[in-house]
Structure formats: C-alpha cells, structure tokens
Design an enzyme around this catalytic site. Sequence first.
Site, PDB file in Angstrom:
ATOM      1  N   GLU A   1       0.874  -1.164   0.000  1.00 52.82           N
ATOM      2  CA  GLU A   1       0.000   0.000   0.000  1.00 52.82           C
ATOM      3  C   GLU A   1       0.915   1.218   0.000  1.00 52.82           C
ATOM      4  O   GLU A   1       1.834   1.297   0.823  1.00 52.82           O
ATOM      5  CB  GLU A   1      -0.891   0.032   1.250  1.00 52.82           C
ATOM      6  CG  GLU A   1      -1.837   1.217   1.219  1.00 52.82           C
ATOM      7  CD  GLU A   1      -2.662   1.416   2.496  1.00 52.82           C
ATOM      8  OE1 GLU A   1      -2.321   0.823   3.523  1.00 52.82           O
ATOM      9  OE2 GLU A   1      -3.646   2.173   2.423  1.00 52.82           O
TER      10      GLU A   1
ATOM     11  N   ARG B   1       6.376 -12.949   9.224  1.00 54.31           N
ATOM     12  CA  ARG B   1       6.908 -11.619   8.960  1.00 54.31           C
ATOM     13  C   ARG B   1       8.246 -11.458   9.665  1.00 54.31           C
ATOM     14  O   ARG B   1       8.573 -12.225  10.570  1.00 54.31           O
ATOM     15  CB  ARG B   1       5.863 -10.573   9.370  1.00 54.31           C
ATOM     16  CG  ARG B   1       6.171  -9.851  10.623  1.00 54.31           C
ATOM     17  CD  ARG B   1       5.111  -8.897  11.156  1.00 54.31           C
ATOM     18  NE  ARG B   1       3.923  -8.633  10.397  1.00 54.31           N
ATOM     19  CZ  ARG B   1       3.725  -7.514   9.684  1.00 54.31           C
ATOM     20  NH1 ARG B   1       4.654  -6.611   9.588  1.00 54.31           N
ATOM     21  NH2 ARG B   1       2.583  -7.311   9.085  1.00 54.31           N
TER      22      ARG B   1
ATOM     23  N   LYS C   1       4.855   0.446  10.510  1.00 50.00           N
ATOM     24  CA  LYS C   1       4.823   1.622   9.642  1.00 50.00           C
ATOM     25  C   LYS C   1       4.292   2.838  10.385  1.00 50.00           C
ATOM     26  O   LYS C   1       4.743   3.948  10.187  1.00 50.00           O
ATOM     27  CB  LYS C   1       3.905   1.336   8.444  1.00 50.00           C
ATOM     28  CG  LYS C   1       4.633   1.117   7.133  1.00 50.00           C
ATOM     29  CD  LYS C   1       3.610   1.187   5.996  1.00 50.00           C
ATOM     30  CE  LYS C   1       4.088   0.380   4.802  1.00 50.00           C
ATOM     31  NZ  LYS C   1       3.080   0.364   3.736  1.00 50.00           N
TER      32      LYS C   1
END
Length: 571
Positions: free
Chosen positions: A43, A275, A285
């Site tokens: 994104e 992850r 983020k």
Amino acid sequence: MTEKMTNETSTEKRSLHFIEQAIVADLEAGKNGKKIQTRFPPEPNGYLHIGHAKAFILDFGIAAQYGGTCNLRFDDTNPEKEDTEYVDSIKEDIEWLGCKWDNIFYASDYFQQIWDFAVELIRKGHAYVDEQPAQAIADQKGTPTEPGQDSPYRNRPVEESLELFDKMNSGELEEGAMVLRAKIDMTHSNMHFRDPIIYRIIKTPHHRTGTAWNAYPMYDFAHGQSDYLEGVTHSLCTLEFEVHRPLYDYFVELMKNSTLARTDERQPRQIEFNRLNLTYTVMSKRKLLTLVQEGLVNGWDDPRMPTLCGYRRRGYSPESIHLFIDRIGYTKYEALNDISLLESAVREDLNKRATRVSGVLNPVKLTITNYPEGQVEMMEAVNNPEDENGGVHSIPFSGQLWMEREDFMEDAPKKFFRMTPGKEVRLKNAYIVKCTGCEKDANGEITEIFCEYDPNTKSGMPDSKRKVKGTLHWLSREHCIPAEVRLYDRLFKVENPGAEASEDFRTLLNPDSLKVLKECYVEPFAGSLGIGSYMQFQRLGYFTLDPDTNKEGRLIFNRTVGLRDTWSKKK
RNA sequence: AGUCCCAUGGUGUAAUGGUAGCACUACAGUUUUUGGUACUGUCUGUCUAGGUUCGAAUCCUGGUGGGACUACCA
C-alpha cells in the site's frame, strides 16, 4: 539452450522451504496451466522497510526461480493514507535491491470491475447495503466466542440495495452514511465471515483516480479480486492474513461463477509466511511515520531507520540484505531474529569489497623524534587484502602523525599490544617505532606521544620481518584531511520494542543512537572514492560517504557497521 | 476458554519415518604488517505425557506455552 546463468547472490546450498515445495507440487499437479505468477502488493502509505524486502525478495525470487511472472501492484484502496510520494520511493527501493517487475499495476485499475462484481453479488443476493452507524455494526458483530446478530437491513430488497449502492458512489452521501456488506453468516466462527463490510464511502480524492469514485472496496474485497483478474497463481503474504484466507477463497469462488470469470484455469492461492521481526528494531509503519513526523529522526532515510532507504544511506549493500534474507528463511513460526544476523551479513559482504583506507576517529599527536625534519615519504597500502586484483595506493608519511587515542596506554596490562612506553609497535605500511613517553596538560590529559623509529624496518626491508605484537594505523598531520564521522547505534534500547511498548514506544528510544565525531581525519585517498563506495577504516569498521557531505573540504562519513573489537571485551 | 496457526541449542533455520546438521552469537586456539580477515575447536537443542512403528523431531491423541482473529486499515 544457452549456458545457465549463475546466481551469485545465493550460492549457499539450502533445501526448498515450504512455499517452494507448495509451488513445485502445484506445478507437478499441472495446476494453472503450469504457470507461476506472483505479485508484490504494497500500500503506498509509507516507505518500504527491511520487512518488506523479505516479502518482495520472495515474490520476485519465486517468479524468477520458476520461470514465472511477478508484478508490482499498489494496493491503493484507501485514498486517505496514500500518496504518489510513496509510490515513487517504493519503486526506487525495489530496484535498489535488484528486483525487476514485469508490470506495474494498481488495485485502482480494477475499480470498475470490482464495482461490477459487487453489483452482481447484490443481484444474486450475496450483498446488501447497511445504513447503520459503525458502532451498531460493531456491536452486532459479536466476539470470537459469541455469535453476532443480523442487521435489520440484511434482508432488504435487491433493488433497494442496488439503488443505495449507486448513491454511495454518487457523492451525495456523507462518509459513514452506509456501507455495502457481503451477506454470509453472522454466527460464523471466523469473524471475517460475519457479513464483512466490502465497500465504504471515502470523500478524500484518490492519488490516481481523483474524484471519480466515492465508494472504495475494502482489502478483503479488492486483494483477491485483483489477484484473480491479473492471473496471479500464488498470492504470498504474511501470517496475520491466515484468517482471511477462507474469505479470500470464498470470493474467488464467487468470481469464478460471475461475468468476470477467467477464460483460463488460473485460480489464485494464498500462502502465508512469517513476517520479519528484528531485535532492537521497530517495524511498524505507523510508528516509523511517528518518528519522522515528530522529528525524532531526520526523515525516512535516517541511517538509524530500518527502512531500505535508511539502510542504503547508512551504507548497507543490497547484496548483504539479500544474504541476510536468504539466511533467515521463510517459515510459519513467528521468529524474533537477532540483529547480529543482519550485521554479520553486512560485514561478510563488505569485507570482500571495501577499500581499506586510513582514518583516525579520536586523534592524538604522535611525534617521531628521530625522523628527519621536513621529510615526507610515500608509503604503499594495499587496497583490499581480500582481493588480489584490488591494487594499491600511497599514503604520505612524516614525523608528525595522528594516532588513535585508544591505541595508547601509559600503564598497560600485559595483554595490551598497542603503544605503551618502552615497547615496540608497527605503524601499518611504515616503520617499527618504540614509544619513549608522552606529554600531558594540567588536567592529566595526554596531549602528545613520542617515539623513535628504526629506519631499517620500513615495509619491504629485511628488518621489517621483525616480530612486533601490535600494528597501528596513523595519518600524517600535514597531509590528512578533516572529516566528520557519524556513529550509529541501535535506535531502541530494548531488545523487543514491539513487545515492550505498552504505553509509549518513544520512551524506549536510545538517546545515544547517534554520535557525531567532529575531530576526525582521513587520508586524501578516502575523499577520492566518492559516495556509494565502501571503505574500511583500519580496525574501526565499515564506512560510506554521506550524501549530505558538504563542499568545504569536510567529508561526512556514516559508519555502516563496526568490526568485532575483542580488545574492548578483554579489558 | 470459540475458530485457526505455531513449537528443534542463547537466536534463526535444516533433517519430509532411518546417524539431529548449518549459519549467527558466546568462549578457546592457530595464522596475520588491521586485536580485522581466514581457519580450527568447545559449550548448548527436538515443550510435555501417552500412542502407532523394527525405528518418531517427523504420524496420531491429550496437555502446556506462544500467536492471529472482535478497523467503514492493509
């Protein structure tokens, strides 16, 4: 057939991980017309960090490994958070790591098709418009242990939903006025099946489509749909999407039976992997954005940031990141990787290529009392002992030198092999010298160290074979150039800031994460190497020139990673 | 505790029913004109209890521990 190209980045042998095995199995079963297609779907709402690198190295790597395709697709379904600034940085960082996409797509490319699909679902009774406020919908959702309750709008007529869905996109409604929900099962044990919201109204203009749309699909109604329309065969993502997979499959099945159905056999399959978690590192983020916005770091590319541009500026090579990613692997176990694994990969890669240059970070005067006054000799230095073809360069030597303050001790313990009164030591690439004493100021601080040299011990001369325990680096005071060195430590002082940041992660910041050394010197050759080249200052670590380096003759170096200093531990 | 996922040295990861291996870390040593590099060695591991099997890290069951899921984020 042409000769096989060798892939130099991963020569280490390893067995296939579970994702590769799944792909091989699908290939052998003849699925998807024996084609492989993946995608990297960021994104565009922030800069890429090393965790993303783990993901896209897999996406691009799998495609390359099995003769498939990998597209870059921006998952831009929420205009409130997204921006073209991020689109550009993402492309740059992927390219820096040497990955090549086949196409660039955007989820917004499919807005019309996804819309049409939603309309079709409404017609078939699989979706409805809900006019309740967010809180009411949340309240009816139930909890993981209690079933939810049906919305009063759940069984409204198809025509009514169709009409309202149009209104959602016309711009006449406010955000939050209504949503489109899939009609599945409010008592399902998987919360994602409890009539998930699939479209909502957002009035913020989209960075690509502007004001063309007012209703946007949610992740669960855009991701799998985009995958399907593009022809993705393997949709690789991180573990937290595991619970979404049944819903992903549910919508794919509906697409197969819609007017948007593919003409080929391709059907995407989602596979999840762990992850990346790193000790002393924050990967969120949202938190990284906070650090930037509050000026706690100097931008996304601050060398202390775990962003790819941060590591790039600090001087990490793309190869070392590949090496690291290759070593940590892909599993379903939620690991916390020790940062030393990354640092060791960086050192291993840089050791092979970094040019050895002299730099003194904490200088003190060293004077050779018996060296002819005014004499200057050019000493030859090997550029890289690891590389036979690395060549040599020369360093000016004189009787007036700088040496490292830590390399001298007046009262040295027996295992101290550096400079101390009465003992001999070698000046790298030059002579063996014997320390004769030192001078101190009123505070007892050492201001100058004295020694005598043996003229027959210059490198290359027969007497130079003499065994001396220590070898020191040095610079001629008259010939060296001033430099500033930035030493970076870990941004966070705790091992796992993710787990420990219960209240405010900012309190976990390490105040000593940046140390600026202004009184440093380097040999002239170091300045000629330029930004982007790797250097090792003798025994001090690996450095690169910072892009901010100014023109006043002062060079600014970033220390990429330090070397092992066993002396400091032996004390 | 509802569903789902996971569990191998200090850390990460192999072994796909047949000798528990590799990398990092730590420690010790050898070489060395960088206390770097390189090389060698040492320490440390299959969460637990049963079951299947000639044989289990691997398959089955229970337990324990960790994680995900209850955003009009992705």
